[in-house]
Design a protein around this motif. Structure first.
Motif, PDB file in Angstrom:
ATOM      1  N   PRO A  15       0.836  -1.205   0.000  1.00 43.51           N
ATOM      2  CA  PRO A  15       0.000   0.000   0.000  1.00 43.51           C
ATOM      3  C   PRO A  15       0.871   1.256   0.000  1.00 43.51           C
ATOM      4  N   HIS A  16       0.462   2.236  -0.790  1.00 48.33           N
ATOM      5  CA  HIS A  16       1.185   3.509  -0.795  1.00 48.33           C
ATOM      6  C   HIS A  16       0.923   4.191   0.542  1.00 48.33           C
ATOM      7  N   PRO A  17       1.964   4.679   1.210  1.00 46.56           N
ATOM      8  CA  PRO A  17       1.778   5.248   2.551  1.00 46.56           C
ATOM      9  C   PRO A  17       1.038   6.581   2.604  1.00 46.56           C
ATOM     10  N   LYS A  18       0.927   7.294   1.474  1.00 44.79           N
ATOM     11  CA  LYS A  18       0.318   8.627   1.503  1.00 44.79           C
ATOM     12  C   LYS A  18      -1.025   8.717   0.792  1.00 44.79           C
ATOM     13  N   HIS A  19      -1.468   7.645   0.141  1.00 39.32           N
ATOM     14  CA  HIS A  19      -2.711   7.695  -0.622  1.00 39.32           C
ATOM     15  C   HIS A  19      -3.706   6.675  -0.075  1.00 39.32           C
ATOM     16  N   ASP A  20      -4.934   6.719  -0.542  1.00 43.30           N
ATOM     17  CA  ASP A  20      -6.015   5.897  -0.007  1.00 43.30           C
ATOM     18  C   ASP A  20      -6.433   4.822  -1.000  1.00 43.30           C
ATOM     19  N   GLY A  21      -6.298   3.547  -0.623  1.00 45.13           N
ATOM     20  CA  GLY A  21      -6.728   2.465  -1.502  1.00 45.13           C
ATOM     21  C   GLY A  21      -5.853   2.302  -2.728  1.00 45.13           C
ATOM     22  N   PHE A  22      -4.583   2.696  -2.640  1.00 48.22           N
ATOM     23  CA  PHE A  22      -3.653   2.643  -3.772  1.00 48.22           C
ATOM     24  C   PHE A  22      -2.511   1.699  -3.430  1.00 48.22           C
ATOM     25  N   THR A  23      -2.378   0.611  -4.202  1.00 49.95           N
ATOM     26  CA  THR A  23      -1.279  -0.325  -4.008  1.00 49.95           C
ATOM     27  C   THR A  23      -0.348  -0.277  -5.209  1.00 49.95           C
ATOM     28  N   LEU A  24       0.912  -0.629  -4.964  1.00 48.98           N
ATOM     29  CA  LEU A  24       1.954  -0.516  -5.981  1.00 48.98           C
ATOM     30  C   LEU A  24       2.827  -1.762  -6.049  1.00 48.98           C
ATOM     31  N   ALA A  35      17.603   5.770 -15.990  1.00 49.90           N
ATOM     32  CA  ALA A  35      16.901   6.873 -16.651  1.00 49.90           C
ATOM     33  C   ALA A  35      15.454   7.025 -16.198  1.00 49.90           C
ATOM     34  N   LEU A  36      14.817   5.927 -15.717  1.00 50.97           N
ATOM     35  CA  LEU A  36      13.419   6.033 -15.302  1.00 50.97           C
ATOM     36  C   LEU A  36      13.057   4.906 -14.349  1.00 50.97           C
ATOM     37  N   SER A  37      11.947   5.080 -13.648  1.00 51.53           N
ATOM     38  CA  SER A  37      11.376   4.000 -12.853  1.00 51.53           C
ATOM     39  C   SER A  37       9.949   3.763 -13.338  1.00 51.53           C
ATOM     40  N   VAL A  38       9.522   2.482 -13.233  1.00 46.96           N
ATOM     41  CA  VAL A  38       8.194   2.069 -13.677  1.00 46.96           C
ATOM     42  C   VAL A  38       7.515   1.378 -12.501  1.00 46.96           C
ATOM     43  N   HIS A  39       6.274   1.774 -12.237  1.00 46.86           N
ATOM     44  CA  HIS A  39       5.510   1.222 -11.112  1.00 46.86           C
ATOM     45  C   HIS A  39       4.133   0.824 -11.618  1.00 46.86           C
ATOM     46  N   ARG A  40       3.687  -0.369 -11.223  1.00 46.11           N
ATOM     47  CA  ARG A  40       2.335  -0.808 -11.578  1.00 46.11           C
ATOM     48  C   ARG A  40       1.465  -0.551 -10.366  1.00 46.11           C
ATOM     49  N   GLY A  41       0.333   0.119 -10.589  1.00 46.38           N
ATOM     50  CA  GLY A  41      -0.528   0.492  -9.475  1.00 46.38           C
ATOM     51  C   GLY A  41      -1.962   0.068  -9.678  1.00 46.38           C
ATOM     52  N   GLN A  42      -2.665  -0.007  -8.561  1.00 53.41           N
ATOM     53  CA  GLN A  42      -4.104  -0.291  -8.583  1.00 53.41           C
ATOM     54  C   GLN A  42      -4.775   0.619  -7.558  1.00 53.41           C
ATOM     55  N   ILE A  43      -5.826   1.305  -8.031  1.00 57.20           N
ATOM     56  CA  ILE A  43      -6.628   2.144  -7.141  1.00 57.20           C
ATOM     57  C   ILE A  43      -7.953   1.417  -6.931  1.00 57.20           C
ATOM     58  N   ALA A  44      -8.246   1.079  -5.695  1.00 61.01           N
ATOM     59  CA  ALA A  44      -9.484   0.374  -5.369  1.00 61.01           C
ATOM     60  C   ALA A  44     -10.678   1.296  -5.588  1.00 61.01           C
ATOM     61  N   PRO A  45     -11.873   0.734  -5.801  1.00 63.58           N
ATOM     62  CA  PRO A  45     -13.072   1.573  -5.888  1.00 63.58           C
ATOM     63  C   PRO A  45     -13.163   2.487  -4.655  1.00 63.58           C
ATOM     64  N   GLY A  46     -13.372   3.763  -4.887  1.00 63.97           N
ATOM     65  CA  GLY A  46     -13.434   4.744  -3.806  1.00 63.97           C
ATOM     66  C   GLY A  46     -12.078   5.257  -3.365  1.00 63.97           C
ATOM     67  N   GLY A  47     -10.997   4.650  -3.847  1.00 63.53           N
ATOM     68  CA  GLY A  47      -9.653   5.072  -3.464  1.00 63.53           C
ATOM     69  C   GLY A  47      -9.154   6.217  -4.323  1.00 63.53           C
ATOM     70  N   GLN A  48      -8.038   6.778  -3.889  1.00 66.34           N
ATOM     71  CA  GLN A  48      -7.484   7.867  -4.685  1.00 66.34           C
ATOM     72  C   GLN A  48      -6.012   8.099  -4.426  1.00 66.34           C
ATOM     73  N   ILE A  49      -5.370   8.621  -5.450  1.00 65.83           N
ATOM     74  CA  ILE A  49      -4.044   9.200  -5.331  1.00 65.83           C
ATOM     75  C   ILE A  49      -4.311  10.681  -5.106  1.00 65.83           C
ATOM     76  N   PHE A  50      -4.090  11.138  -3.891  1.00 65.39           N
ATOM     77  CA  PHE A  50      -4.411  12.527  -3.556  1.00 65.39           C
ATOM     78  C   PHE A  50      -3.600  13.491  -4.427  1.00 65.39           C
ATOM     79  N   PRO A  51      -4.170  14.633  -4.789  1.00 62.76           N
ATOM     80  CA  PRO A  51      -3.412  15.616  -5.570  1.00 62.76           C
ATOM     81  C   PRO A  51      -2.098  15.966  -4.874  1.00 62.76           C
ATOM     82  N   HIS A  52      -1.011  15.934  -5.646  1.00 67.43           N
ATOM     83  CA  HIS A  52       0.324  16.174  -5.130  1.00 67.43           C
ATOM     84  C   HIS A  52       1.229  16.627  -6.274  1.00 67.43           C
ATOM     85  N   THR A  53       2.458  16.972  -5.947  1.00 66.09           N
ATOM     86  CA  THR A  53       3.448  17.348  -6.953  1.00 66.09           C
ATOM     87  C   THR A  53       4.730  16.549  -6.717  1.00 66.09           C
ATOM     88  N   HIS A  54       5.570  16.533  -7.724  1.00 68.51           N
ATOM     89  CA  HIS A  54       6.918  15.981  -7.593  1.00 68.51           C
ATOM     90  C   HIS A  54       7.886  17.091  -7.967  1.00 68.51           C
TER      91      HIS A  54
END
Length: 114
Positions: A15-24, A35-54
């Motif tokens: 589970p992502h420590p800062k988002h809700d219902g988001f696993t990676l 040069a890059l990183s690749v992550h596979r994610g799943q957002i559960a129904p009702g879950g979210q990746i909260f608005p953020h910046t990098h």
């Protein structure tokens, strides 16, 4: 360095420590590709990746299945399978799954997140 094949189904998800219902799963990290990183994610129904910046990284996410509301800057747009969203460094972005099915996605970071 030799080439590498990664089987994502064999990787443990967490589970992502800062988002809700988001696993990676960390598919590719800087150890495999500096040069890059690749992550596979799943957002559960009702879950979210909260608005953020990098800071110092561009995040590109590609929706594999499901439907979500994407926040990109001040805009909100419904995205689904085949949508590709690019958030340059400093741009606020997020995804909210308002549907009844999980949202599957790939998140790519340049330079790598991990």
């Amino acid at each position: 360095m030799p080439g590498t094949i990664v089987q994502t189904e064999e990787q443990a998800s967490y589970p992502h420590p800062k988002h809700d219902g988001f696993t990676l799963r960390d598919v590719v990290t800087a150890a495999l590709n500096p040069a890059l990183s690749v992550h596979r994610g799943q957002i559960a129904p009702g879950g979210q990746i909260f608005p953020h910046t990098h800071d110092g990284q561009t995040e590109t996410f590609y929706i594999l299945s499901g439907e979500a509301v994407c926040t990109m800057g001040a805009e909100k747009t419904v995205v689904g399978a085949g949508s590709c969203c690019v958030a340059p460094s400093g741009v606020t972005h997020g995804l909210k799954n308002n549907g009844s099915k999980p949202v599957e996605l790939l998140a790519l970071f340049t330079p790598p997140l991990k």
